[in-house]
Write a protein that holds these residues in place. Structure first.
Motif, PDB file in Angstrom:
ATOM      1  N   ASP A   1       0.776  -1.239  -0.058  1.00 40.26           N
ATOM      2  CA  ASP A   1      -0.150   0.299   0.080  1.00 40.26           C
ATOM      3  C   ASP A   1       1.053   0.671   0.105  1.00 40.26           C
ATOM      4  OD1 ASP A   1       1.174   0.211   2.534  1.00 40.26           O
ATOM      5  OD2 ASP A   1      -1.531   0.444   3.613  1.00 40.26           O
ATOM      6  N   PRO A   2       0.543   2.189   0.157  1.00 38.77           N
ATOM      7  CA  PRO A   2       1.211   3.479  -0.164  1.00 38.77           C
ATOM      8  C   PRO A   2       2.616   4.266   1.425  1.00 38.77           C
ATOM      9  CG  PRO A   2      -0.526   4.347  -0.456  1.00 38.77           C
ATOM     10  CD  PRO A   2      -1.264   2.138   0.254  1.00 38.77           C
ATOM     11  N   THR A   3       2.011   3.175   1.831  1.00 38.07           N
ATOM     12  CA  THR A   3       3.104   3.254   3.359  1.00 38.07           C
ATOM     13  C   THR A   3       4.299   2.605   3.136  1.00 38.07           C
ATOM     14  OG1 THR A   3       1.999   1.452   4.055  1.00 38.07           O
ATOM     15  CG2 THR A   3       1.188   4.085   4.958  1.00 38.07           C
ATOM     16  N   GLY A   4       4.252   1.155   1.937  1.00 46.09           N
ATOM     17  CA  GLY A   4       5.104   0.824   2.025  1.00 46.09           C
ATOM     18  C   GLY A   4       4.883  -0.771   2.777  1.00 46.09           C
ATOM     19  N   ALA A   5       3.607  -0.764   3.804  1.00 40.03           N
ATOM     20  CA  ALA A   5       4.326  -2.025   4.176  1.00 40.03           C
ATOM     21  C   ALA A   5       2.692  -2.879   3.229  1.00 40.03           C
ATOM     22  CB  ALA A   5       2.755  -2.174   5.075  1.00 40.03           C
TER      23      ALA A   5
ATOM     24  N   PRO B   1       1.412   4.044  16.429  1.00 36.00           N
ATOM     25  CA  PRO B   1       2.320   5.211  16.874  1.00 36.00           C
ATOM     26  C   PRO B   1       0.968   5.908  17.943  1.00 36.00           C
ATOM     27  CG  PRO B   1       0.952   5.458  14.522  1.00 36.00           C
ATOM     28  CD  PRO B   1       1.353   3.539  14.497  1.00 36.00           C
ATOM     29  N   ARG B   2       1.380   6.370  18.804  1.00 40.52           N
ATOM     30  CA  ARG B   2       0.731   7.066  19.501  1.00 40.52           C
ATOM     31  C   ARG B   2      -0.217   8.642  19.344  1.00 40.52           C
ATOM     32  NH1 ARG B   2       3.306   4.236  23.846  1.00 40.52           N
ATOM     33  NH2 ARG B   2       4.361   6.416  24.138  1.00 40.52           N
ATOM     34  N   GLU B   3      -0.766   9.078  19.116  1.00 35.69           N
ATOM     35  CA  GLU B   3      -1.191  10.531  18.955  1.00 35.69           C
ATOM     36  C   GLU B   3      -1.319  10.361  17.560  1.00 35.69           C
ATOM     37  OE1 GLU B   3      -3.690  11.623  21.410  1.00 35.69           O
ATOM     38  OE2 GLU B   3      -2.875  10.308  22.921  1.00 35.69           O
ATOM     39  N   LEU B   4      -1.264   9.750  16.207  1.00 33.59           N
ATOM     40  CA  LEU B   4      -1.160  10.607  14.927  1.00 33.59           C
ATOM     41  C   LEU B   4      -2.645  10.830  14.563  1.00 33.59           C
ATOM     42  CD1 LEU B   4       0.508   9.862  12.712  1.00 33.59           C
ATOM     43  CD2 LEU B   4      -0.870   7.834  11.824  1.00 33.59           C
ATOM     44  N   THR B   5      -3.555  10.902  15.269  1.00 31.23           N
ATOM     45  CA  THR B   5      -4.557  12.208  14.871  1.00 31.23           C
ATOM     46  C   THR B   5      -4.154  12.825  15.071  1.00 31.23           C
ATOM     47  OG1 THR B   5      -5.897  10.219  15.798  1.00 31.23           O
ATOM     48  CG2 THR B   5      -6.880  12.449  14.999  1.00 31.23           C
ATOM     49  N   LEU B   6      -3.799  14.193  16.354  1.00 30.79           N
ATOM     50  CA  LEU B   6      -2.602  15.354  16.613  1.00 30.79           C
ATOM     51  C   LEU B   6      -1.601  15.266  15.993  1.00 30.79           C
ATOM     52  CD1 LEU B   6      -3.163  14.444  20.522  1.00 30.79           C
ATOM     53  CD2 LEU B   6      -4.931  15.864  19.316  1.00 30.79           C
ATOM     54  N   PHE B   7      -0.848  14.364  15.211  1.00 30.50           N
ATOM     55  CA  PHE B   7      -0.400  14.523  14.913  1.00 30.50           C
ATOM     56  C   PHE B   7      -0.249  15.537  13.288  1.00 30.50           C
ATOM     57  CE2 PHE B   7       3.289  13.966  11.155  1.00 30.50           C
ATOM     58  CZ  PHE B   7       4.349  14.046  11.967  1.00 30.50           C
ATOM     59  N   ASN B   8      -1.682  14.573  12.706  1.00 31.38           N
ATOM     60  CA  ASN B   8      -2.150  15.122  11.362  1.00 31.38           C
ATOM     61  C   ASN B   8      -2.895  15.855  11.014  1.00 31.38           C
ATOM     62  OD1 ASN B   8      -1.022  12.996   9.733  1.00 31.38           O
ATOM     63  ND2 ASN B   8      -3.103  11.827  10.671  1.00 31.38           N
ATOM     64  N   MET B   9      -3.065  16.966  13.228  1.00 30.48           N
ATOM     65  CA  MET B   9      -4.213  17.898  12.724  1.00 30.48           C
ATOM     66  C   MET B   9      -3.180  18.908  12.765  1.00 30.48           C
ATOM     67  SD  MET B   9      -6.785  17.200  15.471  1.00 30.48           S
ATOM     68  CE  MET B   9      -7.060  18.248  16.257  1.00 30.48           C
ATOM     69  N   ARG B  10      -1.972  18.959  13.505  1.00 29.12           N
ATOM     70  CA  ARG B  10       0.031  19.566  13.709  1.00 29.12           C
ATOM     71  C   ARG B  10      -0.136  20.161  11.900  1.00 29.12           C
ATOM     72  NH1 ARG B  10       0.806  16.592  18.676  1.00 29.12           N
ATOM     73  NH2 ARG B  10       0.206  17.730  20.690  1.00 29.12           N
ATOM     74  N   HIS B  11       0.381  19.248  11.448  1.00 31.55           N
ATOM     75  CA  HIS B  11       1.196  18.778  10.523  1.00 31.55           C
ATOM     76  C   HIS B  11       0.951  18.429   8.950  1.00 31.55           C
ATOM     77  CE1 HIS B  11       4.822  19.753  13.315  1.00 31.55           C
ATOM     78  NE2 HIS B  11       4.470  18.199  13.829  1.00 31.55           N
TER      79      HIS B  11
ATOM     80  N   PHE C   1      -1.985  16.188   6.787  1.00 30.16           N
ATOM     81  CA  PHE C   1      -1.919  14.715   6.300  1.00 30.16           C
ATOM     82  C   PHE C   1      -0.767  14.018   5.341  1.00 30.16           C
ATOM     83  CE2 PHE C   1      -6.743  15.015   7.362  1.00 30.16           C
ATOM     84  CZ  PHE C   1      -7.360  14.042   8.044  1.00 30.16           C
ATOM     85  N   PRO C   2      -0.578  15.282   4.484  1.00 30.59           N
ATOM     86  CA  PRO C   2       0.649  14.367   3.892  1.00 30.59           C
ATOM     87  C   PRO C   2       1.926  14.277   4.696  1.00 30.59           C
ATOM     88  CG  PRO C   2      -0.315  16.461   2.134  1.00 30.59           C
ATOM     89  CD  PRO C   2      -0.914  16.736   3.705  1.00 30.59           C
ATOM     90  N   ALA C   3       1.660  14.620   6.035  1.00 27.63           N
ATOM     91  CA  ALA C   3       2.788  14.780   6.676  1.00 27.63           C
ATOM     92  C   ALA C   3       3.173  13.609   7.853  1.00 27.63           C
ATOM     93  CB  ALA C   3       3.276  15.864   7.847  1.00 27.63           C
ATOM     94  N   GLY C   4       1.000  13.178   7.757  1.00 30.85           N
ATOM     95  CA  GLY C   4       1.287  11.998   9.002  1.00 30.85           C
ATOM     96  C   GLY C   4       0.999  11.014   7.793  1.00 30.85           C
ATOM     97  N   ASP C   5       1.474  11.113   6.468  1.00 35.67           N
ATOM     98  CA  ASP C   5       1.504   9.543   5.348  1.00 35.67           C
ATOM     99  C   ASP C   5       3.171   9.996   4.965  1.00 35.67           C
ATOM    100  OD1 ASP C   5      -1.226   9.468   4.949  1.00 35.67           O
ATOM    101  OD2 ASP C   5      -1.245  11.009   3.064  1.00 35.67           O
ATOM    102  N   ALA C   6       4.102  10.934   5.404  1.00 34.41           N
ATOM    103  CA  ALA C   6       5.515  10.300   5.269  1.00 34.41           C
ATOM    104  C   ALA C   6       5.892   9.931   6.687  1.00 34.41           C
ATOM    105  CB  ALA C   6       6.358  12.062   5.548  1.00 34.41           C
ATOM    106  N   ALA C   7       5.124  10.390   7.811  1.00 27.26           N
ATOM    107  CA  ALA C   7       5.582   9.636   8.353  1.00 27.26           C
ATOM    108  C   ALA C   7       5.191   8.036   8.990  1.00 27.26           C
ATOM    109  CB  ALA C   7       4.661  10.197   9.820  1.00 27.26           C
ATOM    110  N   LEU C   8       4.519   7.783   7.665  1.00 30.65           N
ATOM    111  CA  LEU C   8       3.782   6.011   7.869  1.00 30.65           C
ATOM    112  C   LEU C   8       5.198   5.628   7.047  1.00 30.65           C
ATOM    113  CD1 LEU C   8      -0.100   6.279   8.148  1.00 30.65           C
ATOM    114  CD2 LEU C   8       0.809   5.857   9.927  1.00 30.65           C
TER     115      LEU C   8
END
Length: 227
Positions: free
Chosen positions: A46-50, A86-96, A98-105
């Motif tokens: 999938d897009p994460t590579g997994a 990963p904990r608090e990924l929803t907050l990570f996406n809110m701050r940065h 969804f593209p940053a969240g996808d990059a993190a995954l």
């Protein structure tokens, strides 16, 4: 000649994805969803590579693991797994965003693969992953692997985070699943997925560093009999 589908097929697709009605790109979007699902079942990343959970639940991901290990192992078929969430990924996406969240995954998955190159990394749910350490893997479930991931994953995420912030936290769970006498490989994928999710739920409730040992007896071997 343009590709078209019958009205019957269109109705069937719309019944599967009712929310798509009214979209201008509905026909293309519907076909893409079906194609993506089949590719995921076939083991395409999938897009994460997994690998997608469909490869585990409905695909042939466990066939090689079954063929290489079941015969000659009287104590049962064994799959080890390290689950990562990963904990608090929803907050990570809110701050940065969804593209940053996808990059993190993607950075997380790349790190998992780097530390266990021959393991099967499966995305078990939206942001949860399992590193499957079966007979084809070159890594076993050892404290060193978890320790390495505890250090490497926050660094990998920090490297793709747009602005500095506290390191992302992770939940880890460790599973050793033994299945006695599985009748075929098809039963193993859903069982592995369910046990990985169970392990993660337990780890979220009370973090632990031990390996969760699970033993399932299926009694799928044909009984011997004499005429």
């Amino acid at each position: 000649m343009p590709f078209t589908i019958s009205e019957k097929s269109e109705r069937a697709l719309l019944s599967l994805f009712p929310r798509v009605q009214g979209r201008a790109d509905a026909p293309t979007w519907l076909v893409d969803q079906v194609v993506d699902a089949e590719l995921h079942r076939a083991g395409h990343a999938d897009p994460t590579g997994a690998l997608h959970a469909l490869a585990l639940n409905q695909g042939s991901l466990m066939k090689e693991e079954y063929d290489l290990s079941t015969h000659g192992h009287a104590d049962g078929w064994v799959m080890e797994a390290l689950v990562v969430d990963p904990r608090e990924l929803t907050l990570f996406n809110m701050r940065h965003g969804f593209p940053a969240g996808d990059a993190a995954l993607r950075a997380m998955v790349a790190t998992m693969k780097e530390l266990s190159p021959r393991a099967k990394v499966v995305r078990t749910h939206t942001d949860g992953f399992a590193i499957l350490l079966g007979p084809t893997a070159d890594t076993r479930l050892q404290p060193a692997l978890r320790a390495s991931l505890e250090l490497a994953l926050p660094r990998a995420v920090a490297a793709v985070t747009p602005t500095p912030e506290a390191p992302m936290g992770f939940t880890f769970g460790q599973l050793r699943l033994t299945v006695v006498d599985p009748p075929n490989w098809q039963v193993l994928g859903p069982l592995v997925w369910a046990e990985c999710e169970r392990t993660l739920i337990i780890a979220r409730r009370a973090p632990f560093t031990d390996v969760l040992d699970r033993r399932v007896v299926l009694d799928g071997r044909l009984p011997e009999f004499t005429r």
